[in-house]
Structures are given as structure tokens and as C-alpha cells.
Design a protein around this motif. Structure first.
Motif, PDB file in Angstrom:
ATOM      1  N   ARG A   1       0.833  -1.210   0.000  1.00 47.95           N
ATOM      2  CA  ARG A   1       0.000   0.000   0.000  1.00 47.95           C
ATOM      3  C   ARG A   1       0.866   1.257   0.000  1.00 47.95           C
ATOM      4  N   ASN A   2       1.872   1.295   0.862  1.00 48.92           N
ATOM      5  CA  ASN A   2       2.763   2.457   0.934  1.00 48.92           C
ATOM      6  C   ASN A   2       3.530   2.657  -0.371  1.00 48.92           C
ATOM      7  N   ASN A   3       4.004   1.555  -0.972  1.00 44.32           N
ATOM      8  CA  ASN A   3       4.745   1.666  -2.229  1.00 44.32           C
ATOM      9  C   ASN A   3       3.870   2.179  -3.358  1.00 44.32           C
ATOM     10  N   ILE A   4       2.629   1.742  -3.410  1.00 44.18           N
ATOM     11  CA  ILE A   4       1.705   2.221  -4.439  1.00 44.18           C
ATOM     12  C   ILE A   4       1.422   3.703  -4.248  1.00 44.18           C
ATOM     13  N   GLU A   5       1.187   4.107  -3.015  1.00 39.51           N
ATOM     14  CA  GLU A   5       0.930   5.528  -2.744  1.00 39.51           C
ATOM     15  C   GLU A   5       2.124   6.384  -3.140  1.00 39.51           C
ATOM     16  N   LYS A   6       3.346   5.911  -2.861  1.00 39.76           N
ATOM     17  CA  LYS A   6       4.541   6.663  -3.253  1.00 39.76           C
ATOM     18  C   LYS A   6       4.670   6.747  -4.768  1.00 39.76           C
ATOM     19  N   ALA A   7       4.366   5.656  -5.443  1.00 38.08           N
ATOM     20  CA  ALA A   7       4.574   5.602  -6.887  1.00 38.08           C
ATOM     21  C   ALA A   7       3.566   6.445  -7.662  1.00 38.08           C
ATOM     22  N   ILE A   8       2.291   6.397  -7.277  1.00 34.88           N
ATOM     23  CA  ILE A   8       1.277   7.084  -8.085  1.00 34.88           C
ATOM     24  C   ILE A   8       0.518   8.167  -7.338  1.00 34.88           C
ATOM     25  N   GLY A   9       0.781   8.304  -6.057  1.00 36.08           N
ATOM     26  CA  GLY A   9       0.181   9.402  -5.305  1.00 36.08           C
ATOM     27  C   GLY A   9      -1.178   9.112  -4.705  1.00 36.08           C
ATOM     28  N   THR A  10      -1.705   7.917  -4.919  1.00 38.79           N
ATOM     29  CA  THR A  10      -2.996   7.574  -4.327  1.00 38.79           C
ATOM     30  C   THR A  10      -3.065   6.072  -4.081  1.00 38.79           C
ATOM     31  N   ASP A  11      -3.967   5.674  -3.246  1.00 46.29           N
ATOM     32  CA  ASP A  11      -4.141   4.278  -2.879  1.00 46.29           C
ATOM     33  C   ASP A  11      -5.227   3.667  -3.757  1.00 46.29           C
ATOM     34  N   ILE A  12      -4.834   3.039  -4.875  1.00 46.62           N
ATOM     35  CA  ILE A  12      -5.836   2.522  -5.809  1.00 46.62           C
ATOM     36  C   ILE A  12      -6.319   1.125  -5.449  1.00 46.62           C
ATOM     37  N   LEU A  13      -5.586   0.383  -4.642  1.00 44.63           N
ATOM     38  CA  LEU A  13      -5.977  -0.971  -4.303  1.00 44.63           C
ATOM     39  C   LEU A  13      -6.938  -1.054  -3.130  1.00 44.63           C
ATOM     40  N   PHE A  14      -6.788  -0.185  -2.176  1.00 45.76           N
ATOM     41  CA  PHE A  14      -7.520  -0.338  -0.934  1.00 45.76           C
ATOM     42  C   PHE A  14      -8.489   0.799  -0.647  1.00 45.76           C
ATOM     43  N   ARG A  15      -8.650   1.716  -1.561  1.00 42.23           N
ATOM     44  CA  ARG A  15      -9.506   2.858  -1.296  1.00 42.23           C
ATOM     45  C   ARG A  15     -10.953   2.426  -1.176  1.00 42.23           C
TER      46      ARG A  15
END
Length: 108
Positions: free
Chosen positions: A90-104
Motif C-alpha cells: 500500500r505504501n509503495n503504491i501511494e509513493k509511486a502514483i500518489g494515491t491508494d488505488i488498491l484499498f480505497r
């Protein structure tokens, strides 16, 4: 040929040896850090670490993820589930694209 390693408690990882994965049974934090650094230097392509060990050495894992090409992944162990692997993803995805697309959560 690239190598795959698995670190964790012996009971959780022993079966993976049949699949050709290099296993590294560990119990103590100091031993885990030493083996993890050795595996990165030996150019293992992928290192899987059980949650119980990953929780003990999370700082070292985060440093190595930034400084090496080795893919280090946390996997659930047989004991208590802490979902550390999902938190890191989750943290890596948020860093990479700026939002949490998996768990929102869906907006109502």
C-alpha cells in the motif's frame, strides 16, 4: 540464473525447499539482518521473508529496497497474521502514483 531465497521460521519455510527455493531458517533479529545482507550481496533476485521475521527487521528491509535491485517481499507465516506485506505494498503504491488505488473505499 537468478536465485530465490526464503527466510523465516523453519516450520513455515521447510516445504519450499522442494520447489528449489534456497531456505534460510532464522529466529533472532541479528541473525536475520546478517543473512539478509548476505543474500543481497550474493545477488538473489527475490527474497521472501515471513511476517514474524519481517516485523523484526522492517527498517533494514526498507533501506535495502531503496538501495538494491533485489525484490524483498513479506509473506504471511503460519502464526499470527499482521498484514505487513499488504501495508508495505500500500505504501509503495501511494509513493509511486500518489494515491491508494488498491484499498480505497468507494465514495458514496
Amino acid at each position: 540464473m537468478y536465485k530465490i531465497a526464503l527466510m523465516g521460521n523453519r516450520e513455515t519455510i521447510i516445504g519450499f525447499k522442494l520447489l528449489g527455493v534456497s531456505i534460510f531458517p532464522v529466529k533472532k533479529k541479528e541473525e536475520s539482518v546478517e543473512i539478509l545482507n548476505k543474500l543481497v550481496k550474493e545477488e538473489y533476485a527475490v527474497i521472501f521473508i515471513t511476517e514474524e521475521i519481517g516485523c523484526q527487521i522492517i527498517e533494514e528491509i526498507e533501506i535495502l529496497q531503496k538501495t538494491s535491485f533485489t525484490s524483498i517481499t513479506i509473506i504471511p507465516s503460519k502464526s499470527e497474521k499482521k498484514y505487513l506485506g499488504l501495508k508495505i505494498l500500500r505504501n509503495n503504491i501511494e509513493k509511486a502514483i500518489g494515491t491508494d488505488i488498491l484499498f480505497r473505499k468507494e465514495v458514496e
